[in-house]
Design a protein around this motif. Structure first.
Motif, PDB file in Angstrom:
ATOM      1  N   UNK A 132      12.562  51.887 -92.637  1.00 46.57           N
ATOM      2  CA  UNK A 132      13.015  51.089 -94.020  1.00 46.57           C
ATOM      3  C   UNK A 132      13.710  51.737 -95.345  1.00 46.57           C
ATOM      4  N   UNK A 133      14.929  51.959 -95.028  1.00 45.98           N
ATOM      5  CA  UNK A 133      15.499  52.599 -96.000  1.00 45.98           C
ATOM      6  C   UNK A 133      16.255  51.794 -97.168  1.00 45.98           C
ATOM      7  N   UNK A 134      16.368  52.309 -98.170  1.00 43.59           N
ATOM      8  CA  UNK A 134      17.000  51.505 -99.554  1.00 43.59           C
ATOM      9  C   UNK A 134      18.578  51.760 -99.366  1.00 43.59           C
ATOM     10  N   UNK A 135      19.202  50.911 -99.517  1.00 42.21           N
ATOM     11  CA  UNK A 135      20.652  51.266 -99.563  1.00 42.21           C
ATOM     12  C   UNK A 135      21.185  51.597-100.934  1.00 42.21           C
ATOM     13  N   UNK A 136      20.658  52.758-101.456  1.00 41.62           N
ATOM     14  CA  UNK A 136      21.024  53.343-102.684  1.00 41.62           C
ATOM     15  C   UNK A 136      22.056  54.624-102.501  1.00 41.62           C
ATOM     16  N   UNK A 137      22.495  54.975-101.329  1.00 38.65           N
ATOM     17  CA  UNK A 137      23.316  56.045-101.222  1.00 38.65           C
ATOM     18  C   UNK A 137      23.393  56.413 -99.634  1.00 38.65           C
ATOM     19  N   UNK A 138      23.992  57.599 -99.241  1.00 41.72           N
ATOM     20  CA  UNK A 138      23.747  58.113 -98.002  1.00 41.72           C
ATOM     21  C   UNK A 138      22.420  58.427 -97.838  1.00 41.72           C
ATOM     22  N   UNK A 139      22.098  58.322 -96.336  1.00 40.09           N
ATOM     23  CA  UNK A 139      20.778  58.708 -95.768  1.00 40.09           C
ATOM     24  C   UNK A 139      20.457  60.052 -95.664  1.00 40.09           C
ATOM     25  N   UNK A 183      26.724  52.592 -93.917  1.00 44.33           N
ATOM     26  CA  UNK A 183      26.738  54.076 -93.610  1.00 44.33           C
ATOM     27  C   UNK A 183      25.272  54.374 -92.754  1.00 44.33           C
ATOM     28  N   UNK A 184      24.191  53.660 -93.102  1.00 38.36           N
ATOM     29  CA  UNK A 184      22.971  53.907 -92.297  1.00 38.36           C
ATOM     30  C   UNK A 184      23.518  53.550 -90.936  1.00 38.36           C
ATOM     31  N   UNK A 230      25.263  70.862 -94.509  1.00 37.25           N
ATOM     32  CA  UNK A 230      25.270  69.462 -94.514  1.00 37.25           C
ATOM     33  C   UNK A 230      23.728  68.984 -94.908  1.00 37.25           C
ATOM     34  N   UNK A 231      23.582  67.957 -95.821  1.00 36.19           N
ATOM     35  CA  UNK A 231      22.056  67.343 -95.569  1.00 36.19           C
ATOM     36  C   UNK A 231      22.126  65.716 -95.439  1.00 36.19           C
ATOM     37  N   UNK A 232      23.330  65.390 -95.174  1.00 30.91           N
ATOM     38  CA  UNK A 232      23.571  64.036 -94.787  1.00 30.91           C
ATOM     39  C   UNK A 232      24.194  64.036 -93.099  1.00 30.91           C
ATOM     40  N   UNK A 233      23.821  62.889 -92.401  1.00 30.91           N
ATOM     41  CA  UNK A 233      24.206  62.970 -90.930  1.00 30.91           C
ATOM     42  C   UNK A 233      25.904  62.720 -90.903  1.00 30.91           C
ATOM     43  N   UNK A 234      26.340  61.949 -91.786  1.00 26.34           N
ATOM     44  CA  UNK A 234      27.995  61.955 -91.750  1.00 26.34           C
ATOM     45  C   UNK A 234      28.553  61.965 -93.190  1.00 26.34           C
ATOM     46  N   UNK A 235      29.883  62.062 -93.289  1.00 21.70           N
ATOM     47  CA  UNK A 235      30.309  62.264 -94.545  1.00 21.70           C
ATOM     48  C   UNK A 235      30.103  60.946 -95.262  1.00 21.70           C
TER      49      UNK A 235
END
Length: 512
Positions: free
Chosen positions: A10-17, A58-59, A275-280
């Motif tokens: 349950x992520x919040x859509x506040x930016x990259x995952x 993005x998610x 990187x700390x994010x899965x995709x750009x």
RNA sequence: GGUCCGUUCGUCUAGGGGUUAGGACGCAUCCCUUUCACGGAUGAAACACGGGUUCGAUUCCCGUACGGACUACCA
């Protein structure tokens, strides 16, 4: 109790995952699949101020890339939707009102200034923890202190209000965390958290309980940062009368900075260069791009394997697991309690391993695509040959082409250090002889014959081949190190090799 | 500050009342080899500290220290 296992991410859509969120998603996925259950994605968008356009997509793209696509999501809904909390907005108020009716919640009309004043007053009075609780609520403006008529009047006049949970004064709250065991907290340390905000949206606390209940969630697997509010959630289940179907909790250890202390953050990636994010992620307000594992060249299965082992292990000494094997081996019992530092070196090792196990043809496509970007059309055979030569030497697929350009581009410069040490009269003698042999050779030119011919040249000028090999390499590739030289010769072809040798002999000076 | 959670090689971790405390990454050395890498072998490297329980504690209990999370009308 044999309910179908249903877990949610349950992520919040506040930016990259964040990559920590990705691991949480992975553990949820693994647990669901292991137990023939359902993996559900729910978007927690109750904070309208922090909503970021593009974050949902993005998610979705991130999970798809990793191959942990949810069974139910806003884009692929099951029958317990909506899967976006904002779309359930009208429901939450009903549930909050139900709690008010039962005496477990109340209206509060305090303004932000009044709240601040209360905290200041408490701090001044040396109250250790200034909070809205069973003591302080008696001094605030709420439906517990105001008369029924006044509450009614305020509500009818449209005055902004929130609904707060009424935490009992004295109660031991217990919860059995699947990872940490029994956790006990006294209700006197909890505060009267806001359930409904003045904009009519629920807070996380209310929304996640209502949704998990409505979506028949059986296990809540989430980050450790939620542990302190878990007792409140348990209380809410009790207030709603949903104890029978309350999900089990598992609070995951955090992902920590590779160096020093604290939670892994975006800054660490920038600072340490990983990187700390899965995709750009393209930040539209700053124009900056946060680099993703995908674009950095990590294979999804390698990332998954790496992430799975940050806080979990199968109990034996195996470390290499495909997604299916992870599903098979995964149990919550084997998740560790302590935070795990994020070690990018291990991630690279996993990637190297998976890269080596990727079929040649598949990698050849990467090479062809990369070469095309540089303006070179590579045949499938040539691309495959490059892959065979290079894949055991690189960490990322993008390096395959980068490290092999000498196969397409003849060297114009030569490594000076190697030249000064290895370029000598012996080498020139062998090479001169070799070039002539290549001119007249008419057989099948492959790695083996290339070597035989070279051996003959060395013998003809009475030089030990081993002593001049590096010079030969230097002449043809410009560098002192690289993949198997004879294989390189075979790919280049006898004509090109001879040409390069002559170019080297003309441009390199014998210093010894 | 308060509440809660945690602490085995540098890192990820296995283990668990009596072990040479195991593996992996990284590091070092050696082997292979035309170089570099791959691969193989070897090596250095850990139970935070103090009490208690016990014949015996790294393992169980209690403290201490250290670290972390939370402490919003954010999730």
């Amino acid at each position: 109790m044999s309910r179908e296992v249903r877990v949610r991410f349950a992520p919040s859509p506040t930016g990259p995952l964040h990559i920590g969120g990705v691991r949480t998603a992975l553990y949820n996925y693994l647990f669901a699949k292991k137990n023939q259950g359902r993996f559900i994605l729910r978007i927690e968008d109750t904070d309208q101020a922090r909503y970021v356009a593009g974050a949902e997509e993005y998610i979705r793209e991130s999970l798809d890339w990793l191959g942990i696509t949810p069974d139910e999501s806003p884009w692929n809904p099951g029958d317990v939707g909506p899967y976006r909390q904002s779309e359930r907005k009208p429901d939450y108020m009903q549930y909050a009102l139900d709690l008010v009716k039962k005496g477990h919640a109340y209206y509060a009309f305090d303004t932000a200034e009044e709240l601040d004043a209360m905290r200041e007053r408490l701090t001044a009075a040396r109250v250790v923890q200034p909070q809205y609780n069973s003591i302080t609520r008696t001094q605030m403006k709420n439906s517990l202190t105001l008369s029924a008529e006044e509450v009614k009047a305020r509500l009818e006049s449209g005055e902004p209000y929130v609904i707060r949970v009424k935490i009992p004064r004295k109660e031991e709250v217990r919860l059995n965390d699947l990872i940490r065991g029994w956790v006990m907290v006294h209700s006197s340390t909890l505060d009267d958290k806001v359930l409904m905000k003045s904009d009519g949206m629920p807070t996380y606390h209310l929304a996640n309980i209502v949704d998990d209940h409505l979506m028949a969630i059986t296990h809540v697997i989430r980050g450790e940062e939620w542990l302190p509010s878990a007792p409140l959630h348990v209380l809410l289940y009790k207030f709603f009368g949903w104890e029978e179907t309350m999900p089990e909790f598992a609070h995951l250890p955090l992902l920590l900075k590779p160096d020093g202390n604290g939670k892994l953050s975006k800054r660490d990636g920038d600072r340490l260069g990983f990187p700390v994010f899965p995709i750009d992620w393209n930040n539209q307000s700053t124009g900056e791009t946060a680099i993703g594992f995908r674009e950095q060249g990590y294979l999804p299965d390698a990332l998954l394997n790496f992430l799975a082992f940050l806080g979990w292990n199968p109990g034996d000494e195996r470390e290499l697991f495909t997604k299916e094997e992870l599903v098979e081996a995964f149990t919550i019992e084997r998740i560790g309690k302590a935070g795990a530092k994020f070690d990018i070196a291990k991630a690279k090792w996993y990637n190297e391993h998976y890269l080596r196990n990727t079929p040649i043809e598949e990698l050849a496509k990467f090479v062809q695509a990369d070469a095309k970007l540089d303006g070179f059309e590579l045949s499938e055979e040539k691309a495959a040959a490059i892959v065979r030569l290079t894949k055991d030497r690189v960490t990322f697929s993008a390096e395959l082409w980068k490290e092999s350009q000498f196969l397409v581009l003849a060297p114009q410069k030569f490594d000076e250090q190697v030249a000064s040490k290895k370029w000598n009269t012996d080498a020139v003698k062998v090479l001169g002889n070799y070039a002539e042999r290549l001119d007249v050779f008419t057989g099948q030119f492959d790695a083996e014959t290339a070597k035989t011919l070279l051996g003959e040249s060395a013998e003809a000028v009475e030089v030990k081949l081993g002593k001049v090999m590096q010079a030969v390499r230097l002449a043809v590739t410009g560098a002192g190190a690289g993949p198997d030289l004879m294989e390189i010769f075979a790919i280049l072809g006898q004509e090109e090799v001879a040409k390069r040798i002559r170019f080297a002999m003309e441009n390199l000076e014998v210093t010894s």
